[in-house]
Design an enzyme around this catalytic site. Structure first.
Site, short mmCIF file in Angstrom:
data_model
loop_
_atom_site.label_atom_id
_atom_site.label_comp_id
_atom_site.label_asym_id
_atom_site.label_seq_id
_atom_site.Cartn_x
_atom_site.Cartn_y
_atom_site.Cartn_z
N CYS A 59 29.97 35.93 34.90
CA CYS A 59 28.84 34.80 34.35
C CYS A 59 28.57 33.85 34.73
O CYS A 59 29.08 33.10 34.46
CB CYS A 59 30.01 34.54 32.69
N ARG B 273 26.04 35.58 39.53
CA ARG B 273 27.26 35.31 38.51
C ARG B 273 27.38 36.23 37.43
O ARG B 273 28.84 36.80 37.08
CB ARG B 273 27.67 33.82 37.91
N TRP C 44 28.78 39.37 33.40
CA TRP C 44 29.58 40.25 33.65
C TRP C 44 30.18 41.13 33.17
O TRP C 44 31.80 40.17 32.84
CB TRP C 44 30.03 39.61 35.30
N ASN D 130 32.27 32.13 29.68
CA ASN D 130 33.03 32.91 30.34
C ASN D 130 34.54 32.76 30.60
O ASN D 130 34.88 31.44 30.22
CB ASN D 130 32.36 31.97 31.64
N GLY D 131 34.87 33.25 31.06
CA GLY D 131 36.45 33.29 30.89
C GLY D 131 37.09 34.61 30.04
O GLY D 131 36.41 35.63 30.13
N GLU E 37 35.78 42.33 57.90
CA GLU E 37 34.09 41.98 57.12
C GLU E 37 33.00 42.49 57.05
O GLU E 37 31.88 42.60 56.00
CB GLU E 37 33.89 40.63 57.98
N LYS F 201 31.32 44.22 54.11
CA LYS F 201 29.48 43.99 53.82
C LYS F 201 29.21 45.20 53.25
O LYS F 201 27.91 45.71 52.51
CB LYS F 201 28.90 43.52 54.88
N GLU G 296 29.78 46.40 49.77
CA GLU G 296 29.65 45.78 49.08
C GLU G 296 28.13 46.33 48.63
O GLU G 296 27.56 46.50 47.29
CB GLU G 296 29.16 43.95 49.35
N HIS H 96 47.52 57.24 63.92
CA HIS H 96 48.26 57.38 63.04
C HIS H 96 47.33 57.93 61.90
O HIS H 96 48.29 58.00 60.42
CB HIS H 96 48.93 55.94 63.08
N LYS I 105 29.29 37.11 42.00
CA LYS I 105 29.65 35.60 43.33
C LYS I 105 30.76 34.92 43.15
O LYS I 105 31.71 35.10 43.96
CB LYS I 105 28.45 34.81 43.63
C1 AGP Z 1 32.30 38.48 49.86
O1 AGP Z 1 31.15 38.94 50.22
C2 AGP Z 1 32.67 38.54 48.67
N1 AGP Z 1 31.43 38.01 47.75
C3 AGP Z 1 33.96 38.10 48.16
O2 AGP Z 1 34.11 39.01 48.63
C4 AGP Z 1 34.14 36.40 47.66
O3 AGP Z 1 34.70 36.14 49.51
C5 AGP Z 1 35.14 36.49 47.45
O4 AGP Z 1 35.14 36.86 45.94
C6 AGP Z 1 36.44 35.51 47.27
O5 AGP Z 1 35.27 33.76 47.36
P1 AGP Z 1 35.39 32.68 47.67
O6 AGP Z 1 34.91 32.44 48.68
O7 AGP Z 1 33.96 31.77 46.28
O8 AGP Z 1 36.73 32.03 46.59
#
Ligand code: AGP
Length: 612
Positions: A2, A27, A77, A103-104, A485, A489, A492, A508, A607
């Site tokens: 949010c 956000r 969100w 937000n929260g 990673e 990606k 995501e 395994h 984000k």
């Molecule tokens: C990565 O592409 C994501 N957006 C997510 O995994 C992110 O790295 C994670 O939420 C941690 O966020 P931060 O580094 O702001 O703590």
């Protein structure tokens, strides 16, 4: 999780709110809304969809919105309650006295709701946010400060609240616990936002609200209070980011722009913490040599991509054969496992945003145990920066794409240098290794650049494999963080099932999944594990899986193991993460593009993850 924007004291408030929401849309983007305090009452306009759709609707109703003296807005969100217009913020109390964005997560929302319903209050949404909104209207009797204090004292959970009272035009009230909120003053106006980037068009001097703090905003100024109602003096923090940095420029997506910026991020990082072939963190990290010399245990804690950056740091430490006890853990587990330690422990918390709820909680826990805590964050003034004992700023500049790219590079770069600094203080770093690794780091920006120039080749591969039903990313040791990673990606932004495996683990169990529609991306840089990894690749090939290899330039033999090979420049083995990353990012980006995905704002994500 949010985005909030508020403004009082300007004539073009609706544009300011919409602009602030657009800048914070990453956000959360399930729904958007804004409330404007106009001379004859509040206009509350909300939609399910994006800020650009909200802006269109607001413009259609522009004549209705004239003369607004204050306004608040929100991009959502969803946590509690479906994605509907009714559940979109801002919310209004049933008597219209309070208009509020949040937000929260309010943890005692159900109890508050039940009590208010018993007293005859009518709720209209499924959200947790409506509870503080209705409760505040019940408490308020004309004294906003007292009502705000009482409200904050009644709530459990995390909140950034921004509020307008019907009988107080030209005032905005804010409260913060657990979710970020930043306040600014410029040119006779006051502003608030979840994210500092939304305020950079107006000023770079920002007031970051602390835990348990309230603020009162008018065109004349801002005042800050504790939840007990006592006024607090507050000084601003200057954020040197340029608002141009938050512009997409000539790129179709922020993610693509941010991938391109990685050579510069690395260059800046190296320049900031090295002198010729020596690491030099004495100025940036204020932990005394005496303390560092006694460190026996290092704990790296983070979430998501930031966690993978810490895995790369662990590998560098291990490769240098130090005798430290090293641990990496995701913050959401660290908090609940009995592993936080004090004394001779250096606990390193990595968070791009500096607002991730689990990372913050883990940091507070380690700090309470007496560990020496360092945070690596990209955002000066973020909660982790303000709370932690020591901060190292990663120098990536604002990252807007929801999928982390350049901040990962910034994190791995600074973590590598932190590791060298610590080992040097401990007397566990040879001059040769120091010079070799710093030389290796210095050579990387140009190599990253050359890798970026191979984009057309990677784009063609992404198109070729975009009908895969999924991907396995495999590799050994230094490549394992990259497999994670790469898979993250792909998940995501392309929404394709993707798994990361230490190559030796495939047989395994996971190998059972392979067939001609499941593509294996294998990282096989030159070095002691090349042959072993290629044996695992052969096992996958024998099950008809298409194979893409990421191999070292000049390794022509690699072609015989794969359908396709992406070659990357040779580098120090400990630094492979930084070069191997580029093809993985570009591959995911172009796969997502081919599939028509919403790359900068992928579904279901946000984000900053400010809820647990
Ligand atoms: C990565 O592409 C994501 N957006 C997510 O995994 C992110 O790295 C994670 O939420 C941690 O966020 P931060 O580094 O702001 O703590």
């Amino acid at each position: 999780m949010c985005g909030i924007m508020g403004c009082v004291g300007k004539t073009d408030i609706r544009k300011i709110i919409l602009n602030g929401l657009a800048q914070q849309e990453y956000r959360g983007y399930d729904s958007a809304g804004l409330a404007l305090r106009c001379p004859d009452g509040v206009r509350n306009i909300k939609i399910v969809g994006r800020v650009c759709q909200l802006a269109k609707l607001v413009e259609e109703r522009a004549s209705d919105c004239e003369g607004a003296v204050s306004g608040i807005g929100h991009t959502r969100w969803a946590t509690h309650g479906g994605v509907t217009v009714t559940n979109a913020h801002p919310h209004e109390s049933c008597d219209g006295m309070v208009t509020l964005v949040h937000n929260g997560i309010i943890e005692n929302a159900r109890e508050i709701r039940a009590e208010l319903v018993r007293n005859g209050v009518t709720f209209v949404t499924e959200t947790d946010t409506e509870s503080p909104c209705q409760l505040l209207a019940q408490i308020y009797d004309g004294d906003a400060l007292t009502a705000m204090s009482e409200l904050c004292g009644s709530l459990t959970g995390a909140f950034a609240l921004v509020i307008m009272f019907r009988d107080r035009p030209g005032e905005i009230w804010c409260a913060r616990r657990g979710s970020p909120l930043v306040v600014a003053r410029a040119d006779g106006a006051s502003y608030c936002a979840s994210d500092p980037t939304a305020l950079l068009d107006y000023t770079h001097d920002l007031f970051f609200m602390e835990e348990g703090e309230m603020a009162f905003l008018t065109s004349d100024g801002c005042k800050f209070f504790g939840f007990d109602g006592a006024e607090r003096a507050k000084t601003s923090i200057r954020l040197d980011w340029d608002s141009v940095m938050t512009d997409k420029g000539r790129y179709d997506h922020f993610m693509r722009k941010e991938i391109e910026e990685q050579p510069d991020v690395l260059r800046l990082t190296i320049d900031a913490h090295t002198v010729v072939t020596s690491v030099d963190m004495a100025k940036s990290l204020k932990i005394s040599s005496d303390v560092l010399k006694k460190i026996r245990r290092v704990q790296f804690v983070a979430c998501g991509t930031s966690h993978y950056a810490t895995l790369a740091a662990r590998d560098i430490m291990e490769s240098l054969d130090c005798e430290l006890d090293i641990m990496t853990e995701v913050a959401s587990e660290y908090r609940y496992r009995n592993i936080a330690r004090g004394g001779d422990t250096l606990a390193v918390f990595v968070s791009q945003s500096g607002e991730t709820a689990d990372t913050l909680a883990a940091m507070r826990l380690a700090s309470s145990k007496g560990a020496h805590c360092v945070a690596i964050t990209n955002v000066r003034g973020s909660t982790i920066d303000r709370e932690v004992e020591h901060t190292l700023l990663s120098l990536a500049g604002p990252e807007i794409g929801v999928a982390a790219t350049k901040t990962f590079t910034g994190q791995v770069g600074i973590l590598a240098l932190l590791v060298l600094h610590l080992l040097k203080e401990l007397g566990a770093l040879s001059t040769n290794d120091e010079a070799r690794l710093i030389g290796g780091l210095r050579s990387l920006p140009a190599k990253l650049q050359s890798m970026l120039e191979r984009e057309p080749e990677i784009e063609a591969l992404a198109r070729k494999y975009s009908d895969s039903k999924g991907f396995f990313f495999i590799g050994r040791r230094e490549c394992v963080p990259l497999t994670m990673e790469g898979a993250l990606k792909m998940k995501e932004i392309a929404y394709l099932p993707s798994e990361a495996y230490a190559a030796g683990e495939m047989k395994h169990g996971p190998i059972a999944m392979l067939d001609e529609k499941l593509t294996v991306v294998a990282l096989v840089p030159e070095g002691d594990l090349r042959e072993k990894t290629l044996s695992n690749v052969e096992e996958c090939r024998a099950r008809n899986a298409p194979i893409i290899l990421i191999a070292t330039e000049g390794d022509e033999d690699a072609r015989s193991y794969a359908n396709d090979v992406i070659f990357v420049p040779r580098t120090e083995r400990e630094l492979f993460t930084l070069i191997g990353l580029i093809p993985l990012q570009l591959f995911a980006y172009h796969t997502a593009r081919t599939l028509g995905r919403d790359i900068d704002m992928p579904r279901n994500l946000a984000k900053s993850v400010t809820v647990e």
